[in-house]
Design a protein around this motif. Structure first.
Motif, short mmCIF file in Angstrom:
data_model
loop_
_atom_site.label_atom_id
_atom_site.label_comp_id
_atom_site.label_asym_id
_atom_site.label_seq_id
_atom_site.Cartn_x
_atom_site.Cartn_y
_atom_site.Cartn_z
N ALA A 199 24.43 20.19 15.56
CA ALA A 199 23.67 21.36 15.14
C ALA A 199 24.60 22.55 14.98
N ALA A 200 24.20 23.46 14.12
CA ALA A 200 24.90 24.75 14.00
C ALA A 200 23.86 25.82 14.33
N CYS A 201 24.19 26.71 15.26
CA CYS A 201 23.20 27.67 15.74
C CYS A 201 23.59 29.09 15.36
N GLY A 202 22.58 29.89 15.01
CA GLY A 202 22.80 31.31 14.84
C GLY A 202 23.22 31.92 16.17
N ARG A 203 23.79 33.11 16.11
CA ARG A 203 24.46 33.61 17.33
C ARG A 203 23.52 33.87 18.49
N ASP A 204 22.24 34.18 18.22
CA ASP A 204 21.31 34.45 19.33
C ASP A 204 20.33 33.31 19.59
N PHE A 205 20.57 32.18 18.95
CA PHE A 205 19.64 31.07 19.14
C PHE A 205 19.76 30.51 20.56
N PRO A 206 18.62 30.18 21.20
CA PRO A 206 18.69 29.64 22.57
C PRO A 206 19.50 28.33 22.61
N ARG A 207 19.97 28.01 23.81
CA ARG A 207 20.84 26.83 23.94
C ARG A 207 20.06 25.53 23.78
N LEU A 208 20.56 24.67 22.89
CA LEU A 208 19.90 23.38 22.66
C LEU A 208 20.21 22.41 23.79
N SER A 209 19.22 21.58 24.13
CA SER A 209 19.44 20.58 25.18
C SER A 209 19.68 19.20 24.59
N ILE A 210 19.35 19.06 23.31
CA ILE A 210 19.40 17.73 22.70
C ILE A 210 20.87 17.32 22.47
N THR A 211 21.12 16.03 22.60
CA THR A 211 22.52 15.57 22.50
C THR A 211 22.66 14.46 21.45
N ALA A 212 23.89 14.18 21.08
CA ALA A 212 24.17 13.24 20.00
C ALA A 212 23.51 11.89 20.24
N GLY A 213 22.87 11.36 19.20
CA GLY A 213 22.25 10.05 19.29
C GLY A 213 20.80 10.08 19.74
N GLU A 214 20.36 11.22 20.27
CA GLU A 214 18.98 11.32 20.77
C GLU A 214 17.99 11.30 19.60
N GLN A 215 16.85 10.69 19.83
CA GLN A 215 15.79 10.62 18.83
C GLN A 215 15.11 11.98 18.72
N CYS A 216 14.93 12.48 17.51
CA CYS A 216 14.23 13.75 17.30
C CYS A 216 12.87 13.49 16.69
N ASP A 217 11.88 14.22 17.15
CA ASP A 217 10.54 14.09 16.59
C ASP A 217 10.43 15.00 15.37
N LEU A 218 10.66 14.42 14.20
CA LEU A 218 10.74 15.23 12.97
C LEU A 218 9.55 15.01 12.04
N GLY A 219 8.62 14.17 12.45
CA GLY A 219 7.49 13.88 11.58
C GLY A 219 7.84 12.81 10.56
N GLN A 220 6.97 12.72 9.57
CA GLN A 220 7.07 11.65 8.57
C GLN A 220 8.19 11.92 7.56
N ALA A 221 9.10 10.94 7.41
CA ALA A 221 10.21 11.10 6.44
C ALA A 221 9.73 10.79 5.03
N VAL A 222 9.88 11.76 4.14
CA VAL A 222 9.61 11.51 2.73
C VAL A 222 10.81 12.03 1.95
N GLN A 223 11.61 11.09 1.49
CA GLN A 223 12.89 11.48 0.87
C GLN A 223 12.69 12.44 -0.29
N TRP A 253 14.27 16.25 3.86
CA TRP A 253 14.61 14.82 3.93
C TRP A 253 15.52 14.46 2.78
N GLN A 254 16.73 14.01 3.09
CA GLN A 254 17.71 13.70 2.06
C GLN A 254 17.86 12.19 1.91
N ALA A 255 18.84 11.79 1.12
CA ALA A 255 19.06 10.35 0.90
C ALA A 255 19.73 9.71 2.12
N ASN A 256 19.70 8.42 2.20
CA ASN A 256 20.40 7.63 3.22
C ASN A 256 19.99 7.98 4.65
N GLY A 257 18.73 8.36 4.83
CA GLY A 257 18.25 8.63 6.19
C GLY A 257 18.73 9.96 6.77
#
Ligand SMILES: [Zn+2]
Length: 288
Positions: A199-223, A253-257
């Protein structure tokens, strides 16, 4: 397009990546569309830009300690937009004589190097150099004086897509630039098959807890589509020990997942900053 640059005048501004990029634009005529990065490289004494398939590398620079001439190698397996960013990145290693090559073969930069930003905690010299090269690369490819139209109006990944098209850069680079300069507290989250890559965060964005490889709940993928902004649970993304905020997410949602998610954090009593603050961020820092 022929570009002529006075390299001494550019180097006179010092080593700050943003100032160096602005000094180059000061000498260019106002341009529409993509910044002519290959022509700029030639005008700065890069004799040769070659492209060939590379493994584990995005780009390399061979030069002398005096930086009188240089030649740059780009990974032909990466698309044009990435190659343009890599070329711009290598130009800073060339223009900054304090940057030291890490191998006897010259500067050798990986895709991970191209993701480092000044927001990251940069402990060692190599990572700091890479982060500076990335700052310069994006300042040169997307000059601030042309970004106002993309940062105005409702926050939307459609602006990121438009920015990438206008400047002929990757959507990934455009998203990083967008969250860097946008007045709202934003983060750009890059996933593959809905798993967190970085991830790239803006300077005042709160600290992310999520780490590499973790599943994100992003909803339905429609390329090929962009979702609406929906509220998400802060606990799924952020460290708990922070001021309470509302969090919403929008996904491209982009190509190749692959996907880009914009996270927006708002204090519960926050109406969001106005345009004055956006302008402040454009002109802020160096020009004051
Ligand atoms: Zn580099």
């Amino acid at each position: 397009m022929r570009v002529t640059l006075d390299r001494m005048a550019i180097e006179d501004v010092g080593l700050n990546p943003q100032r160096l990029a602005e000094a180059i634009h000061d000498q260019l005529a106002k341009i529409d569309g993509a910044v002519p990065i290959y022509e700029i490289a030639a005008a700065l004494d890069i004799d040769e830009v070659r492209e060939q398939p590379l493994c584990n590398l995005e780009a390399a620079l061979v030069t002398t300690p005096e930086r009188d001439r240089g030649s740059i190698l780009l990974n032909s397996r990466s698309n044009r937009q990435r190659r343009r960013f890599s070329l711009s990145h290598e130009l800073l290693h060339f223009l900054n004589p304090t940057h030291e090559q890490i191998s006897i073969d010259g500067f050798r930069c990986t895709r991970q190097d191209m993701r480092l930003s000044s927001g990251d905690r940069i402990a060692d010299r190599h990572r700091r150099q890479e982060s500076e090269a990335n700052s310069f690369a994006i300042e040169l490819l997307t000059p601030r004086y042309r970004l106002k139209p993309f940062l105005r109006g409702a926050t939307d990944l459609a602006h990121v897509v438009a920015m990438a098209k206008e400047f002929d850069i990757s959507r990934e680079a455009a998203a990083r630039r967008f969250v860097e300069l946008h007045p709202e507290d934003l983060a750009a989250v890059f996933c593959k098959d809905s798993r967190f890559v970085y991830a790239a965060c803006g300077r005042d964005f709160p600290r992310l807890s999520i780490t590499a490889g973790e599943q994100c709940d992003l909803g339905q993928a429609v390329q090929g589509t962009i979702s609406s902004f929906d509220e998400v649970a802060p606990d799924d993304w952020l460290h708990a020990a922070q001021p309470a905020c509302e969090l919403s997410a929008q996904t491209l949602w982009q190509a190749n997942g692959r996907s880009i998610t914009l996270l927006r954090a708002r204090q519960s009593d926050d109406d969001g900053p106005g345009f004055d603050d956006t302008f402040e961020r454009f002109t802020g820092g160096l020009s004051r």
